[in-house]
Structure formats: structure tokens, C-alpha cells
Design a protein around this motif. Structure first.
Motif, PDB file in Angstrom:
ATOM      1  N   ALA A  62      11.561   1.474  -0.526  1.00 38.90           N
ATOM      2  CA  ALA A  62      11.163   1.623  -1.926  1.00 38.90           C
ATOM      3  C   ALA A  62       9.995   2.597  -1.966  1.00 38.90           C
ATOM      4  CB  ALA A  62      10.748   0.279  -2.519  1.00 38.90           C
ATOM      5  N   ILE A  63      10.036   3.488  -2.927  1.00 42.01           N
ATOM      6  CA  ILE A  63       8.929   4.415  -3.146  1.00 42.01           C
ATOM      7  C   ILE A  63       8.393   4.142  -4.547  1.00 42.01           C
ATOM      8  CG2 ILE A  63       8.158   6.808  -3.227  1.00 42.01           C
ATOM      9  CD1 ILE A  63      10.604   7.578  -1.541  1.00 42.01           C
ATOM     10  N   ILE A  64       7.132   3.735  -4.608  1.00 42.34           N
ATOM     11  CA  ILE A  64       6.476   3.457  -5.885  1.00 42.34           C
ATOM     12  C   ILE A  64       5.532   4.617  -6.179  1.00 42.34           C
ATOM     13  CG2 ILE A  64       5.178   1.755  -7.231  1.00 42.34           C
ATOM     14  CD1 ILE A  64       7.801   0.719  -5.819  1.00 42.34           C
ATOM     15  N   VAL A  65       5.654   5.203  -7.366  1.00 39.92           N
ATOM     16  CA  VAL A  65       4.927   6.428  -7.682  1.00 39.92           C
ATOM     17  C   VAL A  65       4.117   6.259  -8.967  1.00 39.92           C
ATOM     18  CG1 VAL A  65       5.147   8.922  -8.072  1.00 39.92           C
ATOM     19  CG2 VAL A  65       6.853   7.725  -6.697  1.00 39.92           C
ATOM     20  N   SER A  66       2.864   6.639  -8.907  1.00 38.50           N
ATOM     21  CA  SER A  66       2.002   6.641 -10.084  1.00 38.50           C
ATOM     22  C   SER A  66       2.380   7.801 -11.001  1.00 38.50           C
ATOM     23  CB  SER A  66       0.546   6.772  -9.648  1.00 38.50           C
ATOM     24  OG  SER A  66      -0.263   7.061 -10.758  1.00 38.50           O
ATOM     25  N   GLU A  67       2.453   7.521 -12.303  1.00 37.48           N
ATOM     26  CA  GLU A  67       2.715   8.571 -13.293  1.00 37.48           C
ATOM     27  C   GLU A  67       1.466   9.414 -13.566  1.00 37.48           C
ATOM     28  OE1 GLU A  67       3.987   6.218 -16.616  1.00 37.48           O
ATOM     29  OE2 GLU A  67       6.075   6.278 -15.990  1.00 37.48           O
ATOM     30  N   TRP A  68       0.289   8.859 -13.271  1.00 34.72           N
ATOM     31  CA  TRP A  68      -0.955   9.590 -13.512  1.00 34.72           C
ATOM     32  C   TRP A  68      -1.062  10.707 -12.491  1.00 34.72           C
ATOM     33  CZ3 TRP A  68      -3.760   9.069 -17.733  1.00 34.72           C
ATOM     34  CH2 TRP A  68      -5.034   9.665 -17.767  1.00 34.72           C
ATOM     35  N   ASN A  69      -1.447  11.894 -12.916  1.00 34.67           N
ATOM     36  CA  ASN A  69      -1.495  13.093 -12.063  1.00 34.67           C
ATOM     37  C   ASN A  69      -0.098  13.434 -11.551  1.00 34.67           C
ATOM     38  OD1 ASN A  69      -4.324  13.663 -12.176  1.00 34.67           O
ATOM     39  ND2 ASN A  69      -4.668  11.899 -10.851  1.00 34.67           N
ATOM     40  N   THR A  70       0.864  13.448 -12.474  1.00 33.07           N
ATOM     41  CA  THR A  70       2.280  13.584 -12.129  1.00 33.07           C
ATOM     42  C   THR A  70       2.617  14.861 -11.361  1.00 33.07           C
ATOM     43  OG1 THR A  70       4.511  13.306 -12.984  1.00 33.07           O
ATOM     44  CG2 THR A  70       3.006  14.605 -14.321  1.00 33.07           C
TER      45      THR A  70
ATOM     46  N   GLY B 219      -0.337   4.059 -13.343  1.00 33.59           N
ATOM     47  CA  GLY B 219      -1.415   4.680 -12.585  1.00 33.59           C
ATOM     48  C   GLY B 219      -1.510   4.096 -11.194  1.00 33.59           C
ATOM     49  N   SER B 220      -2.452   4.590 -10.429  1.00 34.75           N
ATOM     50  CA  SER B 220      -2.602   4.115  -9.052  1.00 34.75           C
ATOM     51  C   SER B 220      -2.994   2.641  -8.996  1.00 34.75           C
ATOM     52  CB  SER B 220      -3.643   4.961  -8.307  1.00 34.75           C
ATOM     53  OG  SER B 220      -3.121   6.255  -8.085  1.00 34.75           O
ATOM     54  N   PHE B 221      -3.774   2.174  -9.964  1.00 33.90           N
ATOM     55  CA  PHE B 221      -4.172   0.767  -9.977  1.00 33.90           C
ATOM     56  C   PHE B 221      -2.953  -0.156  -9.987  1.00 33.90           C
ATOM     57  CE2 PHE B 221      -5.596  -3.167 -12.007  1.00 33.90           C
ATOM     58  CZ  PHE B 221      -6.708  -3.466 -11.238  1.00 33.90           C
ATOM     59  N   GLU B 222      -1.877   0.275 -10.621  1.00 36.25           N
ATOM     60  CA  GLU B 222      -0.675  -0.546 -10.762  1.00 36.25           C
ATOM     61  C   GLU B 222       0.252  -0.463  -9.547  1.00 36.25           C
ATOM     62  OE1 GLU B 222      -2.717  -0.022 -14.390  1.00 36.25           O
ATOM     63  OE2 GLU B 222      -1.788   1.606 -13.265  1.00 36.25           O
ATOM     64  N   LEU B 223      -0.074   0.366  -8.582  1.00 40.68           N
ATOM     65  CA  LEU B 223       0.763   0.483  -7.382  1.00 40.68           C
ATOM     66  C   LEU B 223       0.896  -0.842  -6.635  1.00 40.68           C
ATOM     67  CD1 LEU B 223      -0.452   3.923  -5.984  1.00 40.68           C
ATOM     68  CD2 LEU B 223       1.858   3.399  -6.826  1.00 40.68           C
ATOM     69  N   SER B 224      -0.152  -1.629  -6.580  1.00 37.37           N
ATOM     70  CA  SER B 224      -0.116  -2.889  -5.827  1.00 37.37           C
ATOM     71  C   SER B 224       0.934  -3.847  -6.385  1.00 37.37           C
ATOM     72  CB  SER B 224      -1.488  -3.565  -5.837  1.00 37.37           C
ATOM     73  OG  SER B 224      -2.437  -2.739  -5.225  1.00 37.37           O
ATOM     74  N   LEU B 225       0.957  -4.026  -7.688  1.00 39.80           N
ATOM     75  CA  LEU B 225       1.961  -4.918  -8.288  1.00 39.80           C
ATOM     76  C   LEU B 225       3.353  -4.331  -8.136  1.00 39.80           C
ATOM     77  CD1 LEU B 225       2.699  -7.492  -9.745  1.00 39.80           C
ATOM     78  CD2 LEU B 225       2.226  -6.318 -11.920  1.00 39.80           C
TER      79      LEU B 225
ATOM     80  N   CYS C 192       3.735   3.670  -1.258  1.00 36.76           N
ATOM     81  CA  CYS C 192       2.987   3.800  -2.510  1.00 36.76           C
ATOM     82  C   CYS C 192       2.364   5.181  -2.590  1.00 36.76           C
ATOM     83  CB  CYS C 192       1.897   2.740  -2.586  1.00 36.76           C
ATOM     84  SG  CYS C 192       2.504   1.052  -2.563  1.00 36.76           S
ATOM     85  N   LEU C 193       2.631   5.895  -3.676  1.00 39.55           N
ATOM     86  CA  LEU C 193       2.135   7.256  -3.830  1.00 39.55           C
ATOM     87  C   LEU C 193       1.334   7.389  -5.117  1.00 39.55           C
ATOM     88  CD1 LEU C 193       5.420   9.125  -2.846  1.00 39.55           C
ATOM     89  CD2 LEU C 193       3.447   8.656  -1.385  1.00 39.55           C
ATOM     90  N   GLY C 194       0.127   7.894  -4.991  1.00 34.83           N
ATOM     91  CA  GLY C 194      -0.718   8.084  -6.151  1.00 34.83           C
ATOM     92  C   GLY C 194      -1.781   9.125  -5.886  1.00 34.83           C
TER      93      GLY C 194
ATOM     94  N   ILE D   7      -2.830  -2.865  -1.833  1.00 34.24           N
ATOM     95  CA  ILE D   7      -1.702  -2.445  -1.001  1.00 34.24           C
ATOM     96  C   ILE D   7      -1.759  -3.143   0.356  1.00 34.24           C
ATOM     97  CG2 ILE D   7      -0.726  -0.455   0.229  1.00 34.24           C
ATOM     98  CD1 ILE D   7      -1.391   1.201  -2.316  1.00 34.24           C
ATOM     99  N   THR D   8      -2.938  -3.239   0.933  1.00 35.49           N
ATOM    100  CA  THR D   8      -3.097  -3.947   2.204  1.00 35.49           C
ATOM    101  C   THR D   8      -2.672  -5.406   2.066  1.00 35.49           C
ATOM    102  OG1 THR D   8      -4.897  -2.509   2.896  1.00 35.49           O
ATOM    103  CG2 THR D   8      -4.754  -4.650   3.975  1.00 35.49           C
TER     104      THR D   8
END
Length: 159
Positions: free
Chosen positions: A25-33, A64-70, A86-88, A109-110
Motif C-alpha cells: 500500500a502506498i499512502i500519499v499526502s495531497e499537501w505539496n502534491t 496532509g502528512s499528519f494524516e499519513l499515520s491513520l 507513507c509519502l509526504g 508511522i513508527t
């Protein structure tokens, strides 16, 4: 050697495990797209280049990156996912917001990785400027998305 003079995405691909049957799975932040889109392309292409079937890669976007963990947790808890990437990108600003977000994302993430006992990879850039971010998202310093994908593959070898 100074990072200003080096492609930072210089990594070894020797002895990578067979990942043809693994699912990512690759989770990507929309912020700084502009940055995160390039990181995603690097990660996806690197996984495929090293034997992952395209239909074994799922992706999702979070605001955003903050939401990558969830987002990572939603996929890490799935039995059919072997590793999460996780990419941000959080660019330093004029306030301490940067510090709080970066620390929270790294810890989150850890924690997901440890909770589900599977690789959850921190592919989040924390540059000072947009230029530094682009340099690390396919520019003169390589693509950290590539590195995140290789890290996920290598971590699966531990199993």
C-alpha cells in the motif's frame, strides 16, 4: 560528502527478496502534491521494476502528512497487505508547526509499524524549501520515493 554534491538516492539493490507475490500500500499526502506526486511515481515504478505486480499495489490519498499515520494503519491492519509506504512533504515555515507535524508523523508511522509488526515506511520529506523538496523528488538528489520502495522490499526480507 556534502548532500549538495551527491545523489542521495544511491542505494544497493543487491540481494533483494522475491516480492512478486507481495502486496504493498502506498499512502500519499495531497499537501505539496507536486512533490508527493513525484515521490509516488518513484515508489510505484521502483516496486514494479523490482518484481511487484502492478495489481498488488494499492494506493490512497490523505489530506496532509499528519494524516499519513491513520491512513497507514487502515492498510497495515489488512492481512492482504505486506508493507505500507507513507509519502509526504512538510516544508519548514516561519512557525514551530513544522516541528510538531514532523514529530507526530514520525512517531505515528513508527507506532503503526510496531503495532502491526510489518514494514511501514517513512517516506516524508522535511526540507527547508520547495526547491530542496523538488531536488529530492526526482531532481538532482534522486527520488526519496524510490528509496522508500526499496526500504519496504528490504524490510520484507526480515520475515
Amino acid at each position: 560528502m556534502s548532500s549538495a554534491l551527491k545523489n542521495l538516492s544511491d542505494f544497493s539493490t543487491a540481494n533483494l527478496p522475491d516480492v512478486s507475490q507481495k502486496r504493498f500500500a502506498i499512502i500519499v499526502s495531497e499537501w505539496n502534491t507536486e512533490v508527493t506526486g513525484a515521490l509516488y511515481t518513484g515508489a510505484f515504478d521502483t516496486l514494479v521494476k523490482h518484481g511487484v505486480q502492478e495489481n498488488h499495489i494499492v494506493s490512497a490519498q490523505v489530506p496532509g502528512s499528519f494524516e499519513l499515520s491513520l491512513g497507514a494503519q487502515k492498510f497495515a491492519q489488512r492481512e492482504d497487505i505486506d508493507a505500507v509506504i507513507c509519502l509526504g512533504c512538510v516544508i519548514q515555515g516561519e512557525t514551530r508547526h513544522f516541528d510538531f507535524i514532523c514529530q507526530a508523523v514520525a512517531d505515528g508511522i513508527t507506532n503503526v509499524s510496531l503495532k502491526y509488526n510489518k514494514p511501514v515506511i517513512f517516506g516524508v520529506l522535511t526540507p527547508n524549501t520547495q526547491e530542496q523538496a523538488m531536488d529530492r523528488a526526482g531532481g538532482k538528489h534522486g527520488n526519496k520515493g524510490d528509496e522508500a520502495a526499496i526500504t519496504a522490499i528490504k524490510m520484507l526480507a526480515l520475515n
